[in-house]
Enzyme design. Structure first.
Site, PDB file in Angstrom:
ATOM      1  N   ARG A   1      47.394  71.194  64.041  1.00  0.00           N
ATOM      2  CA  ARG A   1      48.795  71.060  64.435  1.00  0.00           C
ATOM      3  C   ARG A   1      49.438  72.362  64.883  1.00  0.00           C
ATOM      4  O   ARG A   1      50.176  72.393  65.855  1.00  0.00           O
ATOM      5  CB  ARG A   1      49.576  70.491  63.257  1.00  0.00           C
ATOM      6  CG  ARG A   1      49.159  69.086  62.967  1.00  0.00           C
ATOM      7  CD  ARG A   1      49.801  68.547  61.733  1.00  0.00           C
ATOM      8  NE  ARG A   1      49.476  67.125  61.634  1.00  0.00           N
ATOM      9  CZ  ARG A   1      49.841  66.331  60.646  1.00  0.00           C
ATOM     10  NH1 ARG A   1      50.565  66.810  59.666  1.00  0.00           N
ATOM     11  NH2 ARG A   1      49.512  65.073  60.639  1.00  0.00           N
TER      12      ARG A   1
ATOM     13  N   LEU B   1      48.917  62.732  52.260  1.00  0.00           N
ATOM     14  CA  LEU B   1      48.792  61.529  51.438  1.00  0.00           C
ATOM     15  C   LEU B   1      47.689  61.737  50.423  1.00  0.00           C
ATOM     16  O   LEU B   1      47.806  61.367  49.261  1.00  0.00           O
ATOM     17  CB  LEU B   1      48.485  60.319  52.329  1.00  0.00           C
ATOM     18  CG  LEU B   1      49.472  60.042  53.466  1.00  0.00           C
ATOM     19  CD1 LEU B   1      49.139  58.731  54.153  1.00  0.00           C
ATOM     20  CD2 LEU B   1      50.890  59.992  52.952  1.00  0.00           C
TER      21      LEU B   1
ATOM     22  N   GLY C   1      57.793  59.353  45.358  1.00  0.00           N
ATOM     23  CA  GLY C   1      56.900  59.260  46.504  1.00  0.00           C
ATOM     24  C   GLY C   1      55.478  59.055  46.001  1.00  0.00           C
ATOM     25  O   GLY C   1      55.267  58.665  44.851  1.00  0.00           O
ATOM     26  N   LEU C   2      54.493  59.323  46.870  1.00  0.00           N
ATOM     27  CA  LEU C   2      53.107  59.081  46.465  1.00  0.00           C
ATOM     28  C   LEU C   2      52.762  59.832  45.191  1.00  0.00           C
ATOM     29  O   LEU C   2      52.165  59.280  44.273  1.00  0.00           O
ATOM     30  CB  LEU C   2      52.166  59.482  47.598  1.00  0.00           C
ATOM     31  CG  LEU C   2      52.171  58.530  48.784  1.00  0.00           C
ATOM     32  CD1 LEU C   2      51.281  59.055  49.889  1.00  0.00           C
ATOM     33  CD2 LEU C   2      51.705  57.150  48.363  1.00  0.00           C
TER      34      LEU C   2
ATOM     35  N   GLY D   1      61.238  62.049  41.320  1.00  0.00           N
ATOM     36  CA  GLY D   1      60.693  61.718  42.641  1.00  0.00           C
ATOM     37  C   GLY D   1      59.722  60.547  42.516  1.00  0.00           C
ATOM     38  O   GLY D   1      58.953  60.461  41.552  1.00  0.00           O
TER      39      GLY D   1
ATOM     40  N   HIS E   1      58.010  69.412  60.181  1.00  0.00           N
ATOM     41  CA  HIS E   1      57.445  68.201  59.621  1.00  0.00           C
ATOM     42  C   HIS E   1      57.110  68.308  58.138  1.00  0.00           C
ATOM     43  O   HIS E   1      57.352  67.389  57.365  1.00  0.00           O
ATOM     44  CB  HIS E   1      56.185  67.859  60.408  1.00  0.00           C
ATOM     45  CG  HIS E   1      55.484  66.621  59.948  1.00  0.00           C
ATOM     46  ND1 HIS E   1      56.144  65.424  59.826  1.00  0.00           N
ATOM     47  CD2 HIS E   1      54.205  66.391  59.563  1.00  0.00           C
ATOM     48  CE1 HIS E   1      55.281  64.508  59.389  1.00  0.00           C
ATOM     49  NE2 HIS E   1      54.116  65.070  59.205  1.00  0.00           N
TER      50      HIS E   1
ATOM     51  N   GLY F   1      54.851  61.267  42.828  1.00  0.00           N
ATOM     52  CA  GLY F   1      55.665  60.908  41.672  1.00  0.00           C
ATOM     53  C   GLY F   1      55.384  59.504  41.162  1.00  0.00           C
ATOM     54  O   GLY F   1      55.228  59.286  39.950  1.00  0.00           O
TER      55      GLY F   1
ATOM     56  N   HIS G   1      55.126  69.975  63.607  1.00  0.00           N
ATOM     57  CA  HIS G   1      54.214  68.930  64.082  1.00  0.00           C
ATOM     58  C   HIS G   1      54.288  68.803  65.593  1.00  0.00           C
ATOM     59  O   HIS G   1      55.373  68.728  66.150  1.00  0.00           O
ATOM     60  CB  HIS G   1      54.588  67.597  63.425  1.00  0.00           C
ATOM     61  CG  HIS G   1      53.526  66.574  63.538  1.00  0.00           C
ATOM     62  ND1 HIS G   1      53.175  66.001  64.741  1.00  0.00           N
ATOM     63  CD2 HIS G   1      52.711  66.027  62.609  1.00  0.00           C
ATOM     64  CE1 HIS G   1      52.186  65.141  64.527  1.00  0.00           C
ATOM     65  NE2 HIS G   1      51.894  65.140  63.253  1.00  0.00           N
TER      66      HIS G   1
ATOM     67  N   SER H   1      52.655  59.605  65.394  1.00  0.00           N
ATOM     68  CA  SER H   1      51.474  59.996  64.615  1.00  0.00           C
ATOM     69  C   SER H   1      50.476  60.825  65.411  1.00  0.00           C
ATOM     70  O   SER H   1      50.210  60.576  66.582  1.00  0.00           O
ATOM     71  CB  SER H   1      50.765  58.759  64.104  1.00  0.00           C
ATOM     72  OG  SER H   1      49.492  59.119  63.621  1.00  0.00           O
TER      73      SER H   1
END
Lengths: 249, 644
Positions: B337, B448, B42-43, B40, B408, B45, B266, B284
């Site tokens: 949420r 994030l 993404g952020l 992975g 989400h 990995g 979400h 968002s």
């Protein structure tokens, strides 16, 4: 809506490939272009035919994976990504021609899927600030004027889809490369390596077989993220300044 | 099985510093003798692989996309939290910790969450140093905004594209290590099995998505940063390729799956427009800073709006119900949420929904535009408004947006200890793929933060503690464990290709999605869950009897890729239902209708359910075994969450 699709089919990199025609009778104007392909592929699959292969992932216009050349334009008639193009942008009865990105540096893998690893290699040549994790100064230590930060951001929004290359008659990657060089050259953090970065990224770009720039501007006009042509001017300036004092002449 | 979370002793604020001192180090010269696999990019990995490379380890990094830059972190919009207190509004590490624990409805670990809040400040420094162009004020300093579940402004952002900018920063760092030769990159490769040797994770088996070749890769440790499993629901805000296969196959090799029923719906997504819909697009949460959520007060007015007899802008103020502001005066439109989603569902269930399907509420910017001017609003949300207009054909500057909740994020995931190691030695899980930090509900702008915290600042330390105790010897890929795993993968693929039935993968996936959304979605009850379990089993039987694929393994074959993933979703879906059935309480995103307060809010049962559910796979068609890790709270007092 009724739509006639002429789609480039190519079994693999070695295959010669050619267009095939498909009729769709029940297209909703609310569908995205890719959803229309989903519907067509479901049909092909249930008939036991190989579905049309195309790249796509986020379907929100940000990952840069989708890459269809539609009626002679990358991502089609609107200045957006293929996944954000909706069928309401076409009219009933229209014939739509769909091809993969055409560029020597983007060889076709299958159907509409191309290999864009050349872009990754250009970034690897210097599209970053060489800092390791940890030991960096506080984020607010260096103030950056809002205008500069905003401009750097505008350049940084490039999604690396390759539409600029597909749009260019020379298959030039100048817009892509210049967006990264500009972003980092504008920010104080990126200024330290600006010369080597410009030299190395441009050398890699040439090595990958991308063409030269002849200032036509199609890249920027077709860019789904509206990356500006000024970036190329900035890149040229970076490049000449670097070369003038370069140790690798 | 004894689930040891390995939370260090001592006061909360000192745990991480002490732990960093106590864990073993690998000498810099010896790091090059160890190989690490990261799946992975993404952020989590990308940041982990880059940081490992910088430290000197040999890294192999894998992603199924054509480039590591396309991982779905790229689509995160709103921002990233950090306890910098740059706004002088009373933020602190402890407050971020407290908000996150409370926001997660007290179903996460104090130790992990505190560490997350603690390293959050380093993340922002790191990203700025990489050249991430965060939003700034005129004075040149970083700007912040506020997000759901918090009363301070601690969210850093880059217009509506924060995930993209952070991921490109991490991708840059990763690219630098690829250029240095410390990371070998394998794009268009999908992990299909985990390989264990003597009970330790020693490698993976992958499929080259272009050639179909089944390949083995050996290492001293394996890190899964493969994201969440929201695509079990078919329609979600995940990317089309997001899947649970790597995590699920690790689960079948012994890694426990924790809290699988904790999924986040979400509140602000673009509503479904028809059967052709392939995914849902998020708007968002930051929009709730300026947008006001409302529906008409009466069913009659809602009907007129649905039929297009009146325009929403024609409805006078006194006939509108700003239900979040009414019910939750102190948080208003910025409630967490889960609360916002459930309230939207409730007003639509009452018949006050506002689009053709009756499944939408308004998010209105008219007041904000009147107050701040259209330019200011465009500056803040321009790209989001454009995206909305492209998809729906409506102009949100002129008429309110229509939104509805959608799947989400998944808080559940592989069980990990404080070191982010699963119960399988040498197998780590980071980012959304693990379960560790968000409890039963994740706050906005925290995904994030967690991805980068795990990848940049936690696992580079903790993996050393494990490797320091490992011999340097490598396991050759000719080892029988690799051969067996390869055979297993090939057998599964052959089986899928030979069914030769009549239904496509997408048909099965859609049916699974309907079942999950209907019975294991925003609200759940015992009867529905039991029914869902039966339906999923039946669907799974059908899948293995009636699936139709075209083509072979030896080529790019998108429907074969998808069949592999959907086969795993079918099994994971059933476990989610089991977990939801077992957790007979409401908490965060998990709302059991049987357990609610008089006002209809989620009611926890702390005496019975203050634990992490960790499920163990015991074999095909056998029930999974539940293990419990008790949650101990020493620093916060458990209260009924209130945002009133």
């Amino acid at each position: 809506m009724k739509i006639t699709l002429k789609v480039w089919r190519q079994k693999n990199a070695a295959d010669k490939g050619g267009f095939q025609t498909y009729q769709l009778d029940n297209v909703s104007p609310d569908m995205s272009f890719l959803e229309m392909f989903d519907v067509l592929n479901e049909e092909l699959l249930s008939k036991g035919e190989d579905p049309i292969h195309f790249d796509h992932d986020c379907r929100e216009g940000i990952c840069g994976m989708c890459s269809m050349y539609i009626n002679g334009k990358p991502h089609g008639p609107k200045q957006t990504t293929t996944c954000q193009l909706h069928m309401r942008s076409f009219h009933d009865g229209q014939t739509i021609t769909v091809e993969p990105w055409r560029a020597k540096a983007f060889p076709v893998v299958k159907d509409l899927v191309v290999d864009r690893t050349s872009f990754d290699r250009i970034i690897q040549a210097g599209g970053y600030v060489s800092v390791n994790t940890g030991g960096v100064p506080d984020a607010n230590e260096i103030p950056i004027p809002k205008k500069v930060a905003d401009e750097a951001f505008d350049s940084a929004t490039c999604i690396g889809c390759g539409a600029c290359v597909a749009a260019c008659k020379n298959a030039s990657a100048m817009l892509f490369v210049s967006a990264k060089i500009s972003q980092l050259a504008m920010l104080p953090q990126g200024k330290v390596e600006r010369k080597t970065r410009a030299e190395q990224m441009i050398a890699q770009m040439d090595e990958e077989g991308f063409g030269a720039c002849t200032n036509t501007g199609a890249c920027s006009a077709e860019c789904p993220k509206e990356i500006k042509l000024e970036n190329i001017a900035r890149m040229n300036r970076e490049f000449y300044t670097a070369k003038a004092k370069s140790e690798n002449v | 099985m004894n689930l040891d979370s390995k939370i260090p002793e001592g006061p909360l604020a000192e745990k991480w510093s002490k732990h960093k001192f106590n864990i073993k180090l690998v000498n810099p010269a010896n790091k090059r003798k160890y190989d690490i696999i990261v799946v992975g990019t993404g952020l989590a990995g990308a940041s982990a692989a880059a940081s490992f490379g910088e430290l000197g380890y040999n890294v192999k990094s894998f992603c199924f996309q054509d480039s590591p830059r396309r991982a779905h972190s790229i689509a995160a919009q709103g921002g990233i939290n950090a306890a910098k207190n740059y706004q002088n509004d009373g933020d602190s590490v402890f407050r971020l910790f407290y908000d996150t624990i409370k926001g997660g409805d007290y179903r996460s670990r104090e130790g992990n969450v505190y560490r997350l809040a603690e390293v959050s400040v380093n993340i922002i420094d790191q990203c700025v140093a990489q050249g991430v162009p965060f939003a700034r004020e005129y004075g040149g300093l970083l700007a912040n905004r506020s997000f759901g579940g918090a009363q301070v402004s601690r969210t850093f952002y880059a217009r509506g594209q924060t995930g993209q900018q952070l991921l490109l920063g991490a991708y840059g760092a990763l690219s630098r290590q690829i250029a240095n030769g410390k990371v070998q990159m394998y794009s268009r490769h999908e992990m299909l099995d985990l390989v264990l040797v003597d009970g330790k994770a020693r490698g993976i088996v992958t499929r080259n998505l272009i050639t179909g070749q089944i390949e083995s890769h050996s290492a001293h440790a394996v890190v899964l940063a493969t994201g969440g499993y929201g695509n079990v629901f078919f329609l979600s805000t995940n990317a089309m390729g997001s899947n649970a296969t790597a995590a699920w196959r690790a689960h079948k090799k012994g890694a426990l799956m924790a809290n699988p029923c904790f999924t986040q719906i979400h509140p602000t997504c673009i509503p479904v427009s028809g059967d052709h819909q392939s995914k849902l697009t998020l708007m968002s949460e930051s929009l709730r800073n300026d947008g006001r959520v409302w529906v008409p007060k009466t069913v009659e007015d809602a009907e007129k709006i649905r039929k297009g007899e009146i325009r929403p802008t024609d409805l006078p103020e006194d006939k509108r119900d700003y239900y979040l502001e009414e019910r939750y005066p102190s948080f208003g439109n910025l409630v967490p949420r889960d609360v916002a989603s459930r309230n939207a569902k409730n007003v639509c269930d009452e018949g006050r929904g506002v689009n053709k399907t009756g499944l939408a509420v308004f998010l209105d910017f008219a007041d904000a535009i009147k107050r701040d001017g259209e330019d200011t609003i465009r500056g803040k949300y321009g790209n989001l408004f454009d995206m909305y207009e492209q998809i729906t054909g409506d102009n949100p500057y002129k008429t309110p947006m229509k939104i509805f909740p959608a799947v989400h994020y998944t808080m559940g995931g592989l069980w990990v200890d404080y070191n982010l190691m699963t119960n399988v030695d040498g197998l780590y899980s980071i980012g959304e793929a693990n379960f560790s930090d968000h409890g039963a509900n994740r706050l906005g702008a925290s995904a994030l933060m967690q991805g980068l915290a795990d990848g940049y600042f936690v696992i580079p330390y903790t993996i050393g503690d494990y490797l320091a105790k490992m011999p340097y010897d490598k396991v050759p890929v000719t080892h029988e464990a690799f051969k067996a795993a390869e055979a297993n993968v090939k057998e599964k693929i052959d089986k899928l290709l030979s069914i030769n039935g009549s239904k496509t993968v997408d048909q099965f996936h859609k049916e699974l999605g309907h079942i999950m959304w209907e019975y294991c979605g925003m609200s759940r009850n015992e009867e529905g869950l039991k029914k869902a379990k039966g339906m999923i089993r039946e669907l799974r039987d059908q899948f293995w009897k009636d699936l139709r694929l075209v083509g072979t393994n030896d080529e790019l074959n998108l429907s074969l890729e998808k069949a592999n993933r959907v086969a795993d979703f079918m099994e994971l879906g059933e476990l989610m239902v089991d977990d939801a059935l077992h957790r007979d309480e409401s908490c965060g995103g998990h709302f059991r209708e049987e357990s609610q307060t008089e006002e209809g809010e989620a009611k926890r049962k702390d005496d019975e359910f203050s634990f992490v559910s960790a499920w163990e796979y015991t074999g095909p068609e056998k029930p999974e075994v539940l293990h419990k890790e008790d949650l101990v709270f020493e620093n916060v007092k458990l209260t009924q969450r209130s945002y009133k």
